[in-house]
Design a protein around this motif. Sequence first.
Motif, PDB file in Angstrom:
ATOM      1  N   ILE A  57     -20.476 -32.498  18.194  1.00 20.88           N
ATOM      2  CA  ILE A  57     -19.259 -31.967  18.800  1.00 20.88           C
ATOM      3  C   ILE A  57     -18.726 -32.991  19.792  1.00 20.88           C
ATOM      4  CG2 ILE A  57     -18.280 -30.131  20.233  1.00 20.88           C
ATOM      5  CD1 ILE A  57     -20.464 -28.287  19.182  1.00 20.88           C
ATOM      6  N   TYR A  58     -17.414 -33.219  19.773  1.00 24.75           N
ATOM      7  CA  TYR A  58     -16.833 -34.185  20.702  1.00 24.75           C
ATOM      8  C   TYR A  58     -15.454 -33.726  21.152  1.00 24.75           C
ATOM      9  CZ  TYR A  58     -14.328 -35.812  16.506  1.00 24.75           C
ATOM     10  OH  TYR A  58     -13.548 -35.882  15.376  1.00 24.75           O
ATOM     11  N   GLY A  59     -15.045 -34.236  22.289  1.00 23.41           N
ATOM     12  CA  GLY A  59     -13.732 -33.886  22.815  1.00 23.41           C
ATOM     13  C   GLY A  59     -13.414 -34.709  24.046  1.00 23.41           C
ATOM     14  N   GLY A  60     -12.133 -34.797  24.358  1.00 22.98           N
ATOM     15  CA  GLY A  60     -11.717 -35.552  25.532  1.00 22.98           C
ATOM     16  C   GLY A  60     -10.261 -35.943  25.432  1.00 22.98           C
ATOM     17  N   GLY A  61      -9.872 -36.931  26.240  1.00 17.18           N
ATOM     18  CA  GLY A  61      -8.466 -37.322  26.214  1.00 17.18           C
ATOM     19  C   GLY A  61      -8.190 -38.620  26.939  1.00 17.18           C
ATOM     20  N   ASP A  62      -7.004 -39.151  26.651  1.00 17.54           N
ATOM     21  CA  ASP A  62      -6.470 -40.346  27.319  1.00 17.54           C
ATOM     22  C   ASP A  62      -5.227 -39.930  28.106  1.00 17.54           C
ATOM     23  OD1 ASP A  62      -8.272 -41.306  25.433  1.00 17.54           O
ATOM     24  OD2 ASP A  62      -7.127 -43.143  25.081  1.00 17.54           O
ATOM     25  N   TYR A  63      -5.143 -40.350  29.359  1.00 16.09           N
ATOM     26  CA  TYR A  63      -3.978 -40.018  30.180  1.00 16.09           C
ATOM     27  C   TYR A  63      -3.383 -41.291  30.765  1.00 16.09           C
ATOM     28  CZ  TYR A  63      -1.001 -38.094  33.827  1.00 16.09           C
ATOM     29  OH  TYR A  63       0.087 -37.793  34.634  1.00 16.09           O
ATOM     30  N   LYS A  64      -2.104 -41.523  30.461  1.00 18.91           N
ATOM     31  CA  LYS A  64      -1.408 -42.677  31.001  1.00 18.91           C
ATOM     32  C   LYS A  64      -0.883 -42.337  32.393  1.00 18.91           C
ATOM     33  CE  LYS A  64       1.132 -45.404  28.578  1.00 18.91           C
ATOM     34  NZ  LYS A  64       0.239 -46.584  28.596  1.00 18.91           N
TER      35      LYS A  64
END
Length: 460
Positions: A220-227
């Motif tokens: 299971i994986y998850g996350g994000g990129d925020y500029k």
Amino acid sequence: MNKSTLALAVAVGVLAQQAGAAGFIEDSKATLGLRNFYINNDNRDSDAGTAKVKANGVQNKNEEWGQGFDLRFISGYTQGTVGFGIDAIGLLGVRLDTGGGTNGATSTSYGGTVFPSKSNGEAVDNFSSLGLTAKAKISQTELKLGTLQPKLPVIVTNDGRLLPQTFQGGQITSNEIKDLTLVGGQIEHAKGRNSSNNEELSIAGANSPTASGRDSNKFIYGGGDYKITKDLTAQYYYGNLEDFYKQHFLGLVHNWSIGPGVLKSDFRYFNSRDDGANGHESAYFTTGDYGTGITKGKVDNNLYSGLFLYSVAGHTFGGGYQVSNGNSDFPWLNQGDGSSAYLTTDSQIAKFARAGERTWQARYSYDFAKLGLPGATAGIVYLRGDNIDTTGKVGAAQTSVNATGRSEWERDLTLAYVVQEGALKNLGFTWKNAMWRNDIPGQRDQDENRLIVSYSIPLL
């Protein structure tokens, strides 16, 4: 029928009813990728000792040559509030030569360097696979089920041989919020770059194909990129391979215009700990150094790294440093058939992520477009890792030693050229050469060459 297969069948059924809708065909693309791949690996004697190498069946020379075909179809989406589509990837590898049987296969490997192996250890004549991916899109959110090739900090698809690695599962990607990309998914199986079969998931130390009960079918994986700004991006990702490890990742990438060039700063941090069976069952243990001659145990690793690249007038100068703390080596999805990790030190031969290892690197590359030769590039990287904590057996006498403070270094050289125009546009030539030297117990020095000729043909 497992859940992902059932979901894929349902999605394909819905899609079949709307395949004629505008957008599905008009926005579709198809390409045929051709890759002629030759690899030669010279395994030199070092601390391992000649007698030990022969006893383990490790060949002095691995050599394979093949032709790969990578056919991809990417559909558009049907019209409506929810758009549907389907992607397909067909892979075929044809053996041209295996150097008289020096294909690198052993009794404990999944196959040779490039091709799967027959029961007698010889390389197969060819291998192939077909992957389908059903997809749905609403607004700026996309769901995919089936064959995936994620490239994220906690899961990276490997494409370093004749054919690429693929995964099976589901993933959702959302760009609903400005400057924020969110990703989440679950992977159940992986197909190696030298295989036609989907295997369950594992890590180094527990990934022997001859052993049972050491696998997991749930990552299971998850996350994000925020500029944060146009020049500054922050990342957070989480990965959990059931019964093996839990991993948190933090990243920060910044681009800063300095004088005539740009300085890129790339900071990464991984925190990895045991999960489930890995915390108490030896069959699930990973590699590392746990004191008093113990070479395997539960996942326990913190990894920090920083890489700085300054680009100006076609030149890119770089340097970096990485620290791997804890009893275990850095863990990542690794079935034992070739894999990639999101590390600044993931190199042609080595990863430089052993327990206790401190690695510094220097790199340089040049784009010859500045000299009037667009498509031509060259690069060189040097890495040296010290302070490695490990235990192993050395030499023909097979004497066991504690080897705290061991070291390794690698030098990688790449020359490449891609034709930019004319009848041969997209035809590419690449030579990759690597040298790896070490004084780690049980390891051999290596010299490796790869010659790659590639061509991409648009079909739609």
